[in-house]
Write an enzyme that holds these catalytic residues in place. Sequence first.
Site, PDB file in Angstrom:
ATOM      1  N   GLU A  13     -60.126 -21.506   7.786  1.00 61.93           N
ATOM      2  CA  GLU A  13     -59.830 -22.808   8.321  1.00 61.93           C
ATOM      3  C   GLU A  13     -60.779 -23.520  10.134  1.00 61.93           C
ATOM      4  O   GLU A  13     -61.277 -24.216   9.855  1.00 61.93           O
ATOM      5  CB  GLU A  13     -58.633 -22.242   9.202  1.00 61.93           C
ATOM      6  CG  GLU A  13     -57.274 -22.147   8.329  1.00 61.93           C
ATOM      7  CD  GLU A  13     -56.486 -21.527   9.295  1.00 61.93           C
ATOM      8  OE1 GLU A  13     -55.936 -22.045   9.810  1.00 61.93           O
ATOM      9  OE2 GLU A  13     -56.548 -20.314   9.664  1.00 61.93           O
ATOM     10  N   ASP A 221     -48.356 -15.528   1.062  1.00 63.71           N
ATOM     11  CA  ASP A 221     -47.829 -14.298   1.045  1.00 63.71           C
ATOM     12  C   ASP A 221     -46.004 -14.413   1.370  1.00 63.71           C
ATOM     13  O   ASP A 221     -45.579 -15.018   2.407  1.00 63.71           O
ATOM     14  CB  ASP A 221     -48.227 -13.466   1.046  1.00 63.71           C
ATOM     15  CG  ASP A 221     -48.370 -12.857   2.297  1.00 63.71           C
ATOM     16  OD1 ASP A 221     -49.267 -12.879   3.154  1.00 63.71           O
ATOM     17  OD2 ASP A 221     -47.380 -12.548   2.854  1.00 63.71           O
TER      18      ASP A 221
END
Length: 256
Positions: A13, A221
């Site tokens: 990121e 997730d």
Amino acid sequence: MSRLAIVAAMHDELRAVLQAMPDEVPRVRAGREFWVGHLDGHEVVAVLAGIGKVAAATTATLLITEFQVDRILFTGVAGGLGEHVRVGDVVVADGLTQHDMDASPLFPRFEVPLTGVSRFVPDAALSDVLWRAAQTVLAEAAGAQGEHLDGARLRAFGITAPRGHRGLIISGDRFVSTQNESEALRQALPEALAVEMEGAALAQVCHDFNVPCAVVRTVSDRADDAAHVDFNRFMAEVAAHYSLAIVRRALRLLAA
Ligand code: ADE
């Protein structure tokens, strides 16, 4: 002039943010590289949070005291806990709780002792901006080709209709990777939409210094037994692009 911090949870990121900054200069404090420069006309400091609550708190403290930022945007990934929160969805925090804080019976479970706070509330205006930015990026992602994020990349992960959620994000010094653990968190904090390892610590520091912050997380997730599968590839190929796209949209809205 206002100076905004962009705090990234993961290297991919941060790398994506730095690629979009034309003039970033690193300044090292406490072993961290704080990248000072501009992004889309805004004065920004971009930095990795570090992993876990203490690392994030140190980073936030330095941003405020050494780099004089007056707003903090935090992007990253999280495990989905809410029933309808799926991989590829985006969660914007309207509250942040440290799920591993427990000084009971001296203080109520989850309350940070001597603060009276168990749910840190991010800045409403800044969170609204992130929320609007996320909605736009999600709408683009659902289409064939977004400005920063293309649908094909998402579909490779089986993500076809990513959605946005707004609500409670919980943080603790644990990667939640079993069904038992995530079930226990759902029981203890039924409102929680997602779990990660830093947001509520950063929010505590911002609360102490009275600096507005907002937190957005892409769901990588389901915080269950499969939580580690494809995590790195998801980060590089999906989450990093979401983060950059949402941050740039948010900056555009902040300028407006
Ligand atoms: N960040 C991303 N997924 C996570 C999980 N399952 N637990 C804690 N932090 C996370």
